[in-house]
Design an enzyme around this catalytic site. Structure first.
Site, PDB file in Angstrom:
ATOM      1  N   LYS A 122       0.874  -1.183   0.000  1.00 30.82           N
ATOM      2  CA  LYS A 122       0.000   0.000   0.000  1.00 30.82           C
ATOM      3  C   LYS A 122       0.902   1.220   0.000  1.00 30.82           C
ATOM      4  CE  LYS A 122      -4.385   1.167   0.196  1.00 30.82           C
ATOM      5  NZ  LYS A 122      -5.593   0.476  -0.301  1.00 30.82           N
ATOM      6  N   ASP A 162      -6.939   4.361  -4.680  1.00 31.66           N
ATOM      7  CA  ASP A 162      -7.634   4.243  -3.382  1.00 31.66           C
ATOM      8  C   ASP A 162      -8.241   5.629  -3.148  1.00 31.66           C
ATOM      9  OD1 ASP A 162      -7.953   2.384  -0.888  1.00 31.66           O
ATOM     10  OD2 ASP A 162      -7.318   4.256   0.015  1.00 31.66           O
TER      11      ASP A 162
HETATM   12  P1  NDP Z   1     -12.861   7.899  -3.075  1.00 28.53           P
HETATM   13  O1  NDP Z   1     -11.786   8.877  -2.875  1.00 28.53           O
HETATM   14  O2  NDP Z   1     -13.404   7.671  -4.434  1.00 28.53           O
HETATM   15  O3  NDP Z   1     -14.093   8.242  -2.118  1.00 28.53           O
HETATM   16  C1  NDP Z   1     -13.943   8.316  -0.737  1.00 28.53           C
HETATM   17  C2  NDP Z   1     -15.250   8.776  -0.133  1.00 28.53           C
HETATM   18  O4  NDP Z   1     -15.168   8.663   1.282  1.00 28.53           O
HETATM   19  C3  NDP Z   1     -15.548  10.238  -0.438  1.00 28.53           C
HETATM   20  O5  NDP Z   1     -16.930  10.419  -0.454  1.00 28.53           O
HETATM   21  C4  NDP Z   1     -14.913  10.943   0.758  1.00 28.53           C
HETATM   22  O6  NDP Z   1     -15.453  12.212   1.043  1.00 28.53           O
HETATM   23  C5  NDP Z   1     -15.240   9.979   1.864  1.00 28.53           C
HETATM   24  N1  NDP Z   1     -14.209  10.102   2.922  1.00 28.53           N
HETATM   25  C6  NDP Z   1     -12.871   9.918   2.797  1.00 28.53           C
HETATM   26  N2  NDP Z   1     -12.241  10.154   3.946  1.00 28.53           N
HETATM   27  C7  NDP Z   1     -13.201  10.502   4.807  1.00 28.53           C
HETATM   28  C8  NDP Z   1     -13.193  10.879   6.163  1.00 28.53           C
HETATM   29  N3  NDP Z   1     -12.043  10.938   6.856  1.00 28.53           N
HETATM   30  N4  NDP Z   1     -14.389  11.156   6.739  1.00 28.53           N
HETATM   31  C9  NDP Z   1     -15.540  11.091   6.039  1.00 28.53           C
HETATM   32  N5  NDP Z   1     -15.614  10.750   4.733  1.00 28.53           N
HETATM   33  C10 NDP Z   1     -14.468  10.463   4.138  1.00 28.53           C
HETATM   34  O7  NDP Z   1     -12.298   6.521  -2.441  1.00 28.53           O
HETATM   35  P2  NDP Z   1     -12.810   5.042  -2.675  1.00 28.53           P
HETATM   36  O8  NDP Z   1     -14.275   5.023  -2.893  1.00 28.53           O
HETATM   37  O9  NDP Z   1     -11.920   4.403  -3.653  1.00 28.53           O
HETATM   38  O10 NDP Z   1     -12.468   4.374  -1.257  1.00 28.53           O
HETATM   39  C11 NDP Z   1     -13.416   4.320  -0.184  1.00 28.53           C
HETATM   40  C12 NDP Z   1     -12.991   3.234   0.800  1.00 28.53           C
HETATM   41  O11 NDP Z   1     -12.950   1.963   0.113  1.00 28.53           O
HETATM   42  C13 NDP Z   1     -11.608   3.401   1.422  1.00 28.53           C
HETATM   43  O12 NDP Z   1     -11.619   2.875   2.749  1.00 28.53           O
HETATM   44  C14 NDP Z   1     -10.730   2.512   0.550  1.00 28.53           C
HETATM   45  O13 NDP Z   1      -9.546   2.084   1.219  1.00 28.53           O
HETATM   46  C15 NDP Z   1     -11.679   1.362   0.304  1.00 28.53           C
HETATM   47  N6  NDP Z   1     -11.354   0.520  -0.846  1.00 28.53           N
HETATM   48  C16 NDP Z   1     -11.282   1.044  -2.106  1.00 28.53           C
HETATM   49  C17 NDP Z   1     -11.006   0.235  -3.180  1.00 28.53           C
HETATM   50  C18 NDP Z   1     -11.042   0.738  -4.591  1.00 28.53           C
HETATM   51  O14 NDP Z   1     -10.998  -0.101  -5.499  1.00 28.53           O
HETATM   52  N7  NDP Z   1     -11.147   2.029  -4.842  1.00 28.53           N
HETATM   53  C19 NDP Z   1     -10.683  -1.188  -2.997  1.00 28.53           C
HETATM   54  C20 NDP Z   1     -10.874  -1.671  -1.648  1.00 28.53           C
HETATM   55  C21 NDP Z   1     -11.181  -0.819  -0.623  1.00 28.53           C
HETATM   56  P3  NDP Z   1     -14.599  13.543   0.702  1.00 28.53           P
HETATM   57  O15 NDP Z   1     -14.735  13.695  -0.784  1.00 28.53           O
HETATM   58  O16 NDP Z   1     -15.246  14.624   1.465  1.00 28.53           O
HETATM   59  O17 NDP Z   1     -13.193  13.290   1.136  1.00 28.53           O
END
Ligand code: NDP
Length: 449
Positions: A122, A162
C-alpha cells in the site's frame, strides 16, 4: 495483551491504526497457532507483522501560484510470499505510516483470499487533491512517480487507486512511469480502458461488496430484493455499491462525504445516481448539492461534537460503509442493530471499530469484514494484470462473471475456515484464518527470507 502485540506497540508506539488491524488478526488466528505449533516455532507472527520494505520520500512540487510545496510519499511493501506486492495508493491529508501499514497488512490477507497470486502493499501521500487544479495534480503525480518508479514494476510491485486516486491520477502516474522507464507495461491497475484498463475495474469493489452481501443473505434463503440499504461515502466504492444494489432490487437511502450526508427516503434511483456520478467525478462537487436538485432529500452537516454518526441511525436492513476507517463506532453499531440492520458488508477498509464489531457479532448479524467484502477491487486488478500480460482485453460479461465467481469463492473460504476452527458463521475469523494460513504456508516453503 499477547507478548507479540506488546512488542509491536513498544517498537512503534504511535501507530494506532496498525495496532488495531494487527490485534484483530492475532485474536482470531489463535486457534490456528494452537493447532500448528510449528508456526510459533518459526516466529510467523513476528515475520508477517514486519513489512518487507518501507519506502518514504520527499515529494516537492510547484502550485499554480509558483509556490513550492512539499509532501511526503510512501510505499509499504508488506509481503511478497504469494506474488508481487499489490495494493492501492491513497492521497489524503490524514495519510501517515500507521494508516498505510494497517492498509498494507490487511491487503496481504485480502489478496490471499482472492485466489490470485498477489502479495500485499500500500502507499500514498498526505497530498490532498481536493481543491487542486488538474495541473497541480499532474505536477504532484509526476514528482511522486519520479521517486516511486525505481521501486515498482509489473512483476515487482503494482500500485492501484484508493481514496483520492482515481482515473485522473492513475493516468498522470502512468504517463510519468512510462517516460522514466521507457516501457509500456501493466505497472499500475485502474488504467483507462483505451490504454490497458480492464472493463469492470471501476465497478469491482462496490459490485463485489454487494455480491458478498447477496451470498451472505443466500445462506438464509434471502436476497437484497426489497431491502433498504445505508451507504456511506460517495466516491468510487459507494457509487458502484449503489448501482449494484439498485440492479438487484434494493433501495439505497443515504450517501455522504466528509462534510455531511444526505437521506433520501424515496431511494436513490438510477437517474439520481447518474447525477451523483457527474457531481463527484466530473464537477468534483459536494454531496450537499444533491438536495439542490432533489428537494425531497434531507442534508445533514457532519458534526464532530456528536459521539455517533446520524447516517447509521435510520431504519434499514443492510449497511455498506464505503468511506473510510473507523467510521462506525460502538454507538453507531448499536444504532444499526436498533434500527433493524441485519447485514454489514464493508466496502471501506476497517470502517468498524473493534467494539462495533463486537456488537455485530454478539447480535449475530451477517458481518463481512472489508478484507473479504471489498476484495473484488483488487481481484479485478489481478485480472487487469492478466489481460495486460496477454495484451488482450476481455469483454464486460467475462470480467463480471469472474468477479462473481471470485466473491463466491471468498465467501465460501471464510465460511469453511470459520467452521474448521470452531467459529461457524464468523466471517471475520474465517477471512483472517484463510488468508493467514495461505500466506504463512508460502512463507515457510520459501525459507527464512
Ligand atoms: P474515493 O476517494 O473515491 O471516495 C472516498 C469517499 O469517502 C468520499 O466520499 C470521501 O469524502 C469519503 N471520505 C474519505 N475520507 C473521509 C473521512 N475521513 N471522513 C468522512 N468521509 C471520508 O475513495 P474510494 O471510494 O476508492 O475508497 C473508499 C474506501 O474503500 C476506502 O476505505 C478505501 O480504502 C476502500 N477501498 C477502495 C477500493 C477501490 O478499489 N477504490 C478497494 C478496496 C477498498 P470527501 O470527498 O469529502 O473526502
Amino acid at each position: 495483551m499477547s507478548d507479540i502485540m506488546k512488542s509491536i506497540i513498544d517498537r512503534d508506539p504511535g501507530e494506532k491504526e496498525f495496532h488495531q488491524a494487527v490485534e484483530e488478526v492475532i485474536e482470531t488466528i489463535k486457534p490456528v497457532l494452537d493447532r500448528n505449533p510449528e508456526y510459533r516455532q518459526a516466529a510467523v507472527l513476528e515475520r508477517i507483522t514486519e513489512p518487507e520494505r518501507v519506502i518514504m520520500f520527499r515529494v516537492p512540487w510547484m502550485d499554480d501560484q509558483g509556490q513550492v510545496q512539499v509532501n511526503r510519499g510512501f510505499r509499504i511493501e508488506m509481503n511478497s510470499a504469494i506474488g508481487p506486492y499489490k495494493g492501492g495508493l491513497r492521497f489524503h491529508p490524514s495519510v501517515n505510516l500507521s494508516i498505510l501499514k494497517f492498509l498494507a497488512f490487511e491487503q496481504v490477507f485480502k489478496n490471499a483470499l482472492t485466489t490470485l497470486s498477489m502479495g500485499g502493499g500500500k502507499g500514498g501521500s498526505d497530498f490532498d487533491p481536493k481543491g487542486k487544479s488538474d495541473n497541480e495534480v499532474m505536477r504532484f503525480c509526476q514528482s511522486f512517480m519520479a521517486e516511486l518508479f525505481r521501486h515498482i514494476g509489473p512483476d515487482t510491485d503494482i500500485p492501484a487507486g484508493d481514496i483520492g486516486v482515481g482515473a485522473r491520477e492513475i493516468g498522470y502516474l502512468f504517463g510519468m512511469y512510462k517516460k522514466l522507464s521507457n516501457e509500456f507495461t501493466g505497472v499500475l491497475t485502474g488504467k483507462s480502458l483505451g490504454w490497458g484498463g480492464s472493463l469492470i475495474r471501476p465497478e469491482a469493489t462496490g459490485y463485489g461488496a454487494v455480491y458478498f452481501a447477496e451470498e451472505m443473505l443466500a445462506t438464509q434463503n434471502d436476497s437484497l430484493e426489497g431491502k433498504t440499504c445505508l451507504v456511506s461515502g460517495s466516491g468510487n466504492v459507494a457509487q458502484f455499491t449503489v448501482e449494484k444494489i439498485i440492479e438487484l432490487g434494493g433501495k439505497v437511502v443515504t450517501l455522504s462525504d466528509s462534510s455531511g450526508y444526505i437521506y433520501d427516503e424515496e431511494g436513490i434511483d438510477r437517474s439520481k445516481l447518474d447525477f451523483v456520478k457527474r457531481l463527484k467525478n466530473i464537477k468534483r462537487g459536494r454531496i450537499s448539492e444533491y438536495i439542490d436538485k432533489y428537494s425531497e432529500a434531507v442534508y445533514t452537516d457532519a458534526d464532530t461534537t456528536l459521539d455517533f454518526n446520524p447516517l447509521w441511525n435510520h431504519k434499514a436492513d443492510c449497511a455498506f460503509p464505503s468511506a473510510t476507517q473507523n467510521e462506525i463506532n460502538k454507538k453507531d453499531a448499536q444504532n444499526l442493530v436498533k434500527n433493524g440492520v441485519r447485514v454489514i458488508s464493508e466496502g471501506a477498509n476497517m470502517p468498524s471499530t473493534p467494539d462495533a464489531i463486537d456488537v455485530f457479532l454478539n447480535n449475530k448479524l451477517l458481518y463481512a469484514p472489508g478484507k473479504a467484502a471489498n476484495a473484488g477491487g483488487v481481484a479485478v486488478s489481478g485480472l487487469e494484470m492478466a489481460q495486460n500480460s496477454m495484451r488482450l482485453s476481455w469483454p464486460r460479461e467475462e470480467v463480471d462473471s469472474r468477479l462473481r465467481i471470485i466473491m463466491k469463492s471468498i465467501h465460501q473460504s471464510c465460511l469453511d475456515a470459520a467452521t474448521e476452527y470452531g467459529v461457524p458463521g464468523n466471517y471475520m475469523a474465517g477471512a483472517n484464518i484463510a488468508g493467514f494460513v495461505k500466506v504463512i504456508n508460502a512463507m515457510l516453503d520459501q525459507g527464512l527470507v
